[in-house]
Design an enzyme around this catalytic site. Sequence first.
Site, PDB file in Angstrom:
ATOM      1  N   LYS A 173     -15.767  16.479  72.865  1.00  0.00           N
ATOM      2  CA  LYS A 173     -15.643  17.153  71.572  1.00  0.00           C
ATOM      3  C   LYS A 173     -16.830  18.085  71.356  1.00  0.00           C
ATOM      4  O   LYS A 173     -17.962  17.635  71.264  1.00  0.00           O
ATOM      5  CB  LYS A 173     -15.615  16.123  70.427  1.00  0.00           C
ATOM      6  CG  LYS A 173     -15.233  16.775  69.094  1.00  0.00           C
ATOM      7  CD  LYS A 173     -15.480  15.897  67.907  1.00  0.00           C
ATOM      8  CE  LYS A 173     -16.851  16.063  67.314  1.00  0.00           C
ATOM      9  NZ  LYS A 173     -17.156  17.397  66.758  1.00  0.00           N
ATOM     10  N   GLU A 248     -29.524  12.787  73.451  1.00  0.00           N
ATOM     11  CA  GLU A 248     -30.496  13.894  73.372  1.00  0.00           C
ATOM     12  C   GLU A 248     -30.555  14.310  71.915  1.00  0.00           C
ATOM     13  O   GLU A 248     -29.596  14.883  71.397  1.00  0.00           O
ATOM     14  CB  GLU A 248     -30.028  15.069  74.237  1.00  0.00           C
ATOM     15  CG  GLU A 248     -29.873  14.769  75.707  1.00  0.00           C
ATOM     16  CD  GLU A 248     -31.188  14.397  76.369  1.00  0.00           C
ATOM     17  OE1 GLU A 248     -32.251  14.805  75.871  1.00  0.00           O
ATOM     18  OE2 GLU A 248     -31.153  13.674  77.380  1.00  0.00           O
ATOM     19  N   CYS A 282     -33.429  23.079  70.134  1.00  0.00           N
ATOM     20  CA  CYS A 282     -34.143  21.803  69.986  1.00  0.00           C
ATOM     21  C   CYS A 282     -35.550  21.894  70.580  1.00  0.00           C
ATOM     22  O   CYS A 282     -36.410  21.086  70.261  1.00  0.00           O
ATOM     23  CB  CYS A 282     -33.338  20.691  70.639  1.00  0.00           C
ATOM     24  SG  CYS A 282     -32.898  21.064  72.336  1.00  0.00           S
ATOM     25  N   GLU A 384     -37.522  17.469  60.988  1.00  0.00           N
ATOM     26  CA  GLU A 384     -36.927  18.587  61.722  1.00  0.00           C
ATOM     27  C   GLU A 384     -36.224  19.541  60.762  1.00  0.00           C
ATOM     28  O   GLU A 384     -35.381  19.115  59.978  1.00  0.00           O
ATOM     29  CB  GLU A 384     -35.914  18.057  62.747  1.00  0.00           C
ATOM     30  CG  GLU A 384     -35.382  19.152  63.635  1.00  0.00           C
ATOM     31  CD  GLU A 384     -34.297  18.683  64.591  1.00  0.00           C
ATOM     32  OE1 GLU A 384     -33.417  17.918  64.169  1.00  0.00           O
ATOM     33  OE2 GLU A 384     -34.332  19.107  65.759  1.00  0.00           O
TER      34      GLU A 384
HETATM   35  P1  NDP Z   1     -24.983  16.511  64.716  1.00  0.00           P
HETATM   36  O1  NDP Z   1     -25.637  15.233  65.057  1.00  0.00           O
HETATM   37  O2  NDP Z   1     -24.588  16.742  63.299  1.00  0.00           O
HETATM   38  O3  NDP Z   1     -23.653  16.709  65.558  1.00  0.00           O
HETATM   39  C1  NDP Z   1     -23.587  16.721  66.965  1.00  0.00           C
HETATM   40  C2  NDP Z   1     -22.177  16.398  67.406  1.00  0.00           C
HETATM   41  O4  NDP Z   1     -21.878  15.044  67.059  1.00  0.00           O
HETATM   42  C3  NDP Z   1     -21.102  17.239  66.723  1.00  0.00           C
HETATM   43  O5  NDP Z   1     -20.057  17.462  67.639  1.00  0.00           O
HETATM   44  C4  NDP Z   1     -20.688  16.341  65.598  1.00  0.00           C
HETATM   45  O6  NDP Z   1     -19.466  16.618  65.031  1.00  0.00           O
HETATM   46  C5  NDP Z   1     -20.708  14.991  66.289  1.00  0.00           C
HETATM   47  N1  NDP Z   1     -20.771  13.849  65.384  1.00  0.00           N
HETATM   48  C6  NDP Z   1     -21.231  13.812  64.103  1.00  0.00           C
HETATM   49  N2  NDP Z   1     -21.095  12.550  63.593  1.00  0.00           N
HETATM   50  C7  NDP Z   1     -20.549  11.788  64.571  1.00  0.00           C
HETATM   51  C8  NDP Z   1     -20.172  10.414  64.668  1.00  0.00           C
HETATM   52  N3  NDP Z   1     -20.335   9.566  63.661  1.00  0.00           N
HETATM   53  N4  NDP Z   1     -19.636   9.964  65.822  1.00  0.00           N
HETATM   54  C9  NDP Z   1     -19.482  10.809  66.865  1.00  0.00           C
HETATM   55  N5  NDP Z   1     -19.806  12.118  66.838  1.00  0.00           N
HETATM   56  C10 NDP Z   1     -20.348  12.612  65.717  1.00  0.00           C
HETATM   57  O7  NDP Z   1     -25.949  17.655  65.245  1.00  0.00           O
HETATM   58  P2  NDP Z   1     -25.798  19.205  65.034  1.00  0.00           P
HETATM   59  O8  NDP Z   1     -24.474  19.673  65.570  1.00  0.00           O
HETATM   60  O9  NDP Z   1     -26.151  19.516  63.609  1.00  0.00           O
HETATM   61  O10 NDP Z   1     -26.928  19.772  66.028  1.00  0.00           O
HETATM   62  C11 NDP Z   1     -28.242  19.916  65.651  1.00  0.00           C
HETATM   63  C12 NDP Z   1     -29.073  18.761  66.158  1.00  0.00           C
HETATM   64  O11 NDP Z   1     -28.953  18.648  67.553  1.00  0.00           O
HETATM   65  C13 NDP Z   1     -30.556  18.959  65.899  1.00  0.00           C
HETATM   66  O12 NDP Z   1     -31.112  17.765  65.426  1.00  0.00           O
HETATM   67  C14 NDP Z   1     -31.107  19.283  67.266  1.00  0.00           C
HETATM   68  O13 NDP Z   1     -32.456  18.965  67.432  1.00  0.00           O
HETATM   69  C15 NDP Z   1     -30.245  18.475  68.150  1.00  0.00           C
HETATM   70  N6  NDP Z   1     -30.273  18.996  69.497  1.00  0.00           N
HETATM   71  C16 NDP Z   1     -30.910  18.261  70.475  1.00  0.00           C
HETATM   72  C17 NDP Z   1     -31.015  18.742  71.763  1.00  0.00           C
HETATM   73  C18 NDP Z   1     -31.660  17.939  72.842  1.00  0.00           C
HETATM   74  O14 NDP Z   1     -31.439  18.263  74.002  1.00  0.00           O
HETATM   75  N7  NDP Z   1     -32.445  16.927  72.546  1.00  0.00           N
HETATM   76  C19 NDP Z   1     -30.467  20.069  72.127  1.00  0.00           C
HETATM   77  C20 NDP Z   1     -29.811  20.728  71.029  1.00  0.00           C
HETATM   78  C21 NDP Z   1     -29.729  20.206  69.769  1.00  0.00           C
HETATM   79  P3  NDP Z   1     -19.426  17.601  63.739  1.00  0.00           P
HETATM   80  O15 NDP Z   1     -19.220  18.908  64.347  1.00  0.00           O
HETATM   81  O16 NDP Z   1     -18.355  17.142  62.852  1.00  0.00           O
HETATM   82  O17 NDP Z   1     -20.753  17.482  63.034  1.00  0.00           O
END
Ligand code: NDP
Length: 480
Positions: A173, A248, A282, A384
Amino acid sequence: MEKIQNYINGKFVAPKAGKYFDNIEPAKGIAYSLIPDSQAEDVEEAVSAAQAAFPGWSGLSIEDRGDWMMKLSNGIAARMTEFVEAESRDNGKPIKLAEHVDIPRAISNFKFFATGIQHFASESHEMVGVGINYTLRKPLGVVGCISPWNLPLYLFSWKIAPAMATGNCVVAKPSEITPYTAYLLCKVMEDIDFPKGVLNIVHGFGHTAGDAIVRHKLTKAISFTGGTTTGKTIATIAAPMFKKLSLELGGKNPNIIFDDCDFDEMMSTTIRSSFANQGQICLCGSRIFVQKGIYERFKKEFVEKIKKSKVSYPTDPKAQLGAVVSKSHMEKVLSYVELAKEEGGTILAGGHQVKLDAPYDQGFYLAPTIIEGLKFDCRTNQEEIFGPVVTLTPFETEEEVLMMANSTEYGLSATIWTNNLKRAHNLANEIDAGIVWINAWLVRDLRTPFGGVKSSGVGREGGWEAMKFFTEAKNVFVKY
Ligand code: NDP
């Protein structure tokens, strides 16, 4: 309006409940396509397809599997312009960033694991005079991959490529905020007649579709990139089910600048490490620590340069910053600017929304923001923000800056600018981070381990680490 579809068992399908929601274009603030609001029943169908495809896919020779992965890589390259435009439109990033970073790196991810799998050897341990142990590395079966919106196809492919290369079948997803390039990838699969059921893409919200992937008893591993809070929720569900987990998560990375650095190189890289992709990487260095001897010089030049940077619509070839990803994210970032003021910070540049002319007048644009005068342990410096906002903090000694750098709950990456070899190595060793760059930023070698410590995550992606994560080791002993 165009309806994005799920891709299950080699076919484009509508969500079973027939519901969709708007896909907003950040540059204009208006909907331009519809996203399937998939539910557990759609994930169920995707998992069944993946389960059925698993014996065939895992039974292929690694050469054949590698060939399919190369076809995916080439298929994206063949539709390069379409992918670049779609990524920029969906996310709001400048088109040149999608052209030079996002899509080329997605192409490389498939290529890297297509060839990497050919060299993935397993261990053997001889017990002299007794016998020999050899280790088999078997694919897990069906795995779940969930990715965020900031580098949509780049981070999506970073997961699904090693998962498939090692013989697993995938239910994935992408972020509901940026689904379009994952949808285009399904068109590539159709173009090349990719084996059915090996990669199934289900669109929708995290708390419904994402949650169903995490909870499904047949998804043996979850590879997740996103926020720390979501990571915790996923771990709470998946850990008691004994799934393998790669998380991550967020970052609050220090950029540490010593008096003796190469100033000009540091300055041009710091501009990128602060504001590339509107600060929504990130690995961006959002806490800038500058040694006192060059603090004033740094501040003056940095602020002057940043005030001149061009915030514009993504297709403007001169845009240095585009739109942030959503209205709610823009509001979150602005709320941190207000918090910084309450915490005693001075805004040296930016700190406000940028209004462009029609048709971009409803877009989500922010001026790159520099704040100084904050304590290292205030909320602005600990939480963050994930937007075009950096703080400046002066320091005197190595010990002092190390203490401040390590003071947050995060530990993803760090950047150190110095020509003092001993200091560079000492600090790299002491700093709480999974990735350290010395006199550089965002230089990526796909063979290296990628991930964070503390609340920035669990596990490592990249190279052998990813291939080990997506396989189960089985040791076999043979007596002489
Ligand atoms: P989110 O945690 O909001 O979402 C990430 C993904 O998880 C989306 O596809 C989201 O769906 C899904 N998701 C949300 N809730 C659930 C759940 N309960 N169960 C399963 N899946 C779920 O992050 P963001 O998309 O806002 O991304 C930003 C974040 O990602 C920042 O904190 C950033 O630092 C981190 N990041 C980390 C990286 C790394 O390598 N360490 C690299 C890039 C980003 P939906 O679209 O509905 O929200």
